[in-house]
Design a protein around this motif. Structure first.
Motif, PDB file in Angstrom:
ATOM      1  N   GLY A 298       0.703  -1.228  -0.058  1.00  0.00           N
ATOM      2  CA  GLY A 298      -0.028   0.207  -0.057  1.00  0.00           C
ATOM      3  C   GLY A 298       0.881   1.254  -0.024  1.00  0.00           C
ATOM      4  O   GLY A 298       0.429   2.226  -0.499  1.00  0.00           O
ATOM      5  N   ASN A 299       2.041   1.090   0.317  1.00  0.00           N
ATOM      6  CA  ASN A 299       3.033   2.210   0.585  1.00  0.00           C
ATOM      7  C   ASN A 299       3.502   2.734  -0.861  1.00  0.00           C
ATOM      8  O   ASN A 299       4.023   3.790  -1.084  1.00  0.00           O
ATOM      9  CB  ASN A 299       4.052   2.024   1.259  1.00  0.00           C
ATOM     10  N   LEU A 300       3.326   1.758  -1.874  1.00  0.00           N
ATOM     11  CA  LEU A 300       3.763   2.269  -3.243  1.00  0.00           C
ATOM     12  C   LEU A 300       3.081   3.411  -3.734  1.00  0.00           C
ATOM     13  O   LEU A 300       3.715   4.088  -4.544  1.00  0.00           O
ATOM     14  CB  LEU A 300       3.664   0.982  -4.236  1.00  0.00           C
ATOM     15  N   CYS A 301       1.669   3.493  -3.629  1.00  0.00           N
ATOM     16  CA  CYS A 301       0.859   4.411  -4.134  1.00  0.00           C
ATOM     17  C   CYS A 301       1.184   5.939  -3.184  1.00  0.00           C
ATOM     18  O   CYS A 301       1.060   6.864  -3.969  1.00  0.00           O
ATOM     19  CB  CYS A 301      -0.627   4.148  -3.965  1.00  0.00           C
ATOM     20  N   ARG A 302       1.872   5.721  -2.329  1.00  0.00           N
ATOM     21  CA  ARG A 302       1.997   7.018  -1.488  1.00  0.00           C
ATOM     22  C   ARG A 302       3.542   7.523  -1.859  1.00  0.00           C
ATOM     23  O   ARG A 302       3.793   8.662  -2.052  1.00  0.00           O
ATOM     24  CB  ARG A 302       2.021   6.805  -0.070  1.00  0.00           C
ATOM     25  N   SER A 303       4.489   6.503  -1.894  1.00  0.00           N
ATOM     26  CA  SER A 303       5.789   7.017  -2.193  1.00  0.00           C
ATOM     27  C   SER A 303       6.181   6.850  -3.637  1.00  0.00           C
ATOM     28  O   SER A 303       7.244   7.363  -4.144  1.00  0.00           O
ATOM     29  CB  SER A 303       6.729   6.328  -1.342  1.00  0.00           C
ATOM     30  N   LYS A 304       5.661   5.738  -4.460  1.00  0.00           N
ATOM     31  CA  LYS A 304       6.166   5.383  -5.814  1.00  0.00           C
ATOM     32  C   LYS A 304       7.655   5.356  -5.543  1.00  0.00           C
ATOM     33  O   LYS A 304       8.460   5.298  -6.748  1.00  0.00           O
ATOM     34  CB  LYS A 304       5.847   6.452  -6.591  1.00  0.00           C
ATOM     35  N   GLY A 305       8.017   4.930  -4.584  1.00  0.00           N
ATOM     36  CA  GLY A 305       9.923   4.349  -4.435  1.00  0.00           C
ATOM     37  C   GLY A 305       9.614   2.985  -3.761  1.00  0.00           C
ATOM     38  O   GLY A 305       8.855   2.213  -3.532  1.00  0.00           O
ATOM     39  N   MET A 306      10.868   2.645  -3.513  1.00  0.00           N
ATOM     40  CA  MET A 306      11.265   1.480  -3.103  1.00  0.00           C
ATOM     41  C   MET A 306      10.516   1.002  -1.760  1.00  0.00           C
ATOM     42  O   MET A 306      10.766   2.059  -0.704  1.00  0.00           O
ATOM     43  CB  MET A 306      12.860   1.171  -2.852  1.00  0.00           C
ATOM     44  N   ILE A 307      10.045  -0.181  -1.766  1.00  0.00           N
ATOM     45  CA  ILE A 307       9.320  -0.540  -0.337  1.00  0.00           C
ATOM     46  C   ILE A 307      10.155  -2.025   0.080  1.00  0.00           C
ATOM     47  O   ILE A 307      10.442  -2.860  -0.833  1.00  0.00           O
ATOM     48  CB  ILE A 307       7.887  -0.844  -0.546  1.00  0.00           C
ATOM     49  N   ARG A 308      10.627  -1.949   1.456  1.00  0.00           N
ATOM     50  CA  ARG A 308      11.221  -3.016   1.780  1.00  0.00           C
ATOM     51  C   ARG A 308      10.603  -3.651   3.124  1.00  0.00           C
ATOM     52  O   ARG A 308      10.309  -2.786   4.111  1.00  0.00           O
ATOM     53  CB  ARG A 308      12.780  -3.044   1.944  1.00  0.00           C
ATOM     54  N   TRP A 309      10.299  -4.732   3.388  1.00  0.00           N
ATOM     55  CA  TRP A 309      10.008  -5.229   4.705  1.00  0.00           C
ATOM     56  C   TRP A 309      10.446  -6.917   4.780  1.00  0.00           C
ATOM     57  O   TRP A 309      10.940  -7.523   3.934  1.00  0.00           O
ATOM     58  CB  TRP A 309       8.309  -5.139   4.771  1.00  0.00           C
ATOM     59  N   GLN A 310      10.388  -7.532   6.086  1.00  0.00           N
ATOM     60  CA  GLN A 310      10.741  -8.753   6.335  1.00  0.00           C
ATOM     61  C   GLN A 310       9.349  -9.658   6.842  1.00  0.00           C
ATOM     62  O   GLN A 310       8.792  -8.749   7.767  1.00  0.00           O
ATOM     63  CB  GLN A 310      11.786  -8.678   7.467  1.00  0.00           C
ATOM     64  N   ASN A 311       9.290 -10.624   6.346  1.00  0.00           N
ATOM     65  CA  ASN A 311       8.090 -11.507   7.199  1.00  0.00           C
ATOM     66  C   ASN A 311       8.454 -12.854   6.646  1.00  0.00           C
ATOM     67  O   ASN A 311       8.996 -13.339   5.754  1.00  0.00           O
ATOM     68  CB  ASN A 311       6.911 -10.924   6.247  1.00  0.00           C
ATOM     69  N   GLY A 312       8.291 -13.685   7.707  1.00  0.00           N
ATOM     70  CA  GLY A 312       8.233 -15.354   7.592  1.00  0.00           C
ATOM     71  C   GLY A 312       9.689 -15.592   7.353  1.00  0.00           C
ATOM     72  O   GLY A 312       9.990 -16.689   6.413  1.00  0.00           O
ATOM     73  N   GLY A 313      10.803 -14.756   7.803  1.00  0.00           N
ATOM     74  CA  GLY A 313      12.180 -15.291   7.538  1.00  0.00           C
ATOM     75  C   GLY A 313      12.552 -14.884   6.272  1.00  0.00           C
ATOM     76  O   GLY A 313      13.657 -14.947   5.675  1.00  0.00           O
ATOM     77  N   ASN A 314      11.897 -13.924   5.377  1.00  0.00           N
ATOM     78  CA  ASN A 314      12.107 -13.652   3.851  1.00  0.00           C
ATOM     79  C   ASN A 314      12.194 -12.096   4.038  1.00  0.00           C
ATOM     80  O   ASN A 314      11.555 -11.296   4.586  1.00  0.00           O
ATOM     81  CB  ASN A 314      11.187 -13.954   3.130  1.00  0.00           C
ATOM     82  N   ILE A 315      13.062 -11.579   2.972  1.00  0.00           N
ATOM     83  CA  ILE A 315      13.012 -10.178   2.856  1.00  0.00           C
ATOM     84  C   ILE A 315      12.543  -9.780   1.521  1.00  0.00           C
ATOM     85  O   ILE A 315      12.683 -10.430   0.456  1.00  0.00           O
ATOM     86  CB  ILE A 315      14.665  -9.553   2.597  1.00  0.00           C
ATOM     87  N   HIS A 316      11.466  -8.850   1.364  1.00  0.00           N
ATOM     88  CA  HIS A 316      10.823  -8.508   0.237  1.00  0.00           C
ATOM     89  C   HIS A 316      11.083  -7.065  -0.099  1.00  0.00           C
ATOM     90  O   HIS A 316      11.180  -6.248   0.695  1.00  0.00           O
ATOM     91  CB  HIS A 316       9.219  -8.665   0.452  1.00  0.00           C
ATOM     92  N   VAL A 317      11.499  -6.868  -1.534  1.00  0.00           N
ATOM     93  CA  VAL A 317      11.847  -5.378  -1.939  1.00  0.00           C
ATOM     94  C   VAL A 317      11.164  -5.613  -3.174  1.00  0.00           C
ATOM     95  O   VAL A 317      10.685  -6.105  -4.255  1.00  0.00           O
ATOM     96  CB  VAL A 317      13.234  -5.388  -2.430  1.00  0.00           C
ATOM     97  N   LEU A 318      10.138  -4.252  -3.148  1.00  0.00           N
ATOM     98  CA  LEU A 318       9.425  -3.719  -4.307  1.00  0.00           C
ATOM     99  C   LEU A 318      10.125  -2.493  -4.935  1.00  0.00           C
ATOM    100  O   LEU A 318      10.244  -1.574  -4.107  1.00  0.00           O
ATOM    101  CB  LEU A 318       7.937  -3.497  -3.968  1.00  0.00           C
TER     102      LEU A 318
END
Length: 218
Positions: free
Chosen positions: A173-193
């Motif tokens: 959901g942060n993509l529509c606000r920042s239109k920049g890179m989003i990064r988070w950790q969940n379930g032992g994995n790193i996610h980058v958009l």
């Protein structure tokens, strides 16, 4: 342990009645996922399908299964939502429309990659591709293996409560606000958009987007 560490296997799942690992067939590691390599009923031949989707945070599961199966595309359909498909011979071309209250998550691995490295500390997996989340009235085409998408506006878009959203939908959901890179950790994995010039966004009561490059690693 997440699905990236557990792996994806084309075998029957371990029986839920299995209590003694020495007597179990297809004993798998924690977090492992099983798929049917032969597919389902043969009605949809353009990628993998999953349901009850964003509410249950199944994005990474679909991404891992799509990459491991060698499919180019994966489609995750939300609850109370449908993907209407128009496929005519030759079946290299197909068009589709999203209907209902939710949306459809699409993973595009046609130009993506999956790398697995092994060391004495275990294996590491990285998956890269493109992700899209289309609301109702949006449409798309697959023409000669290329995915084209059109985001559309809704007069009365669905409203998702925070506790009804999976972690991926919350963070994206942060993509529509920042239109920049989003990064988070969940379930032992790193996610980058990481949006590119081809990425598109549409802010509803939630964030709809198309062709956003992603990287996931454990």
């Amino acid at each position: 342990m997440g699905v990236l560490s557990g792996g994806v296997y084309g075998v029957d799942p371990t029986s839920q009645r299995c209590e003694n690992s020495a007597q179990c067939e297809n004993q798998l590691t924690d977090g492992a996922m099983t798929i049917n390599p032969a597919g389902g009923l043969g009605l949809f031949n353009f990628g993998l399908l999953d349901t009850h989707f964003s509410e249950r945070d199944r994005e990474v599961r679909l991404i891992a299964a799509t990459a491991s199966s060698g499919q180019s595309f994966g489609f995750g359909v939300d609850e109370t939502t449908a993907l209407m498909v128009d496929a005519k011979a030759p079946f290299e071309n197909v068009s589709f429309t999203v209907l209902g209250e939710g949306g459809v998550f699409i993973v595009d691995m046609s130009k993506g990659k999956e790398d697995i490295t092994h060391s004495r500390n275990g294996s590491k997996r990285i998956i890269a591709g493109e992700a899209s989340y289309l609301p109702a009235n949006s449409s798309g085409q697959i023409t000669l293996g290329e995915l084209k998408l059109t985001l559309e506006s809704l007069e009365k878009p669905a409203s998702f409560k925070r506790n009804e959203q999976g972690k991926w939908r919350q963070e994206s959901g942060n993509l529509c606000r920042s239109k920049g890179m989003i990064r988070w950790q969940n379930g032992g994995n790193i996610h980058v958009l990481q949006p590119s010039e081809a990425s598109r966004f549409h802010k509803l009561r939630y964030c709809a987007y198309s062709k956003v490059p992603f990287v996931i690693y454990d």
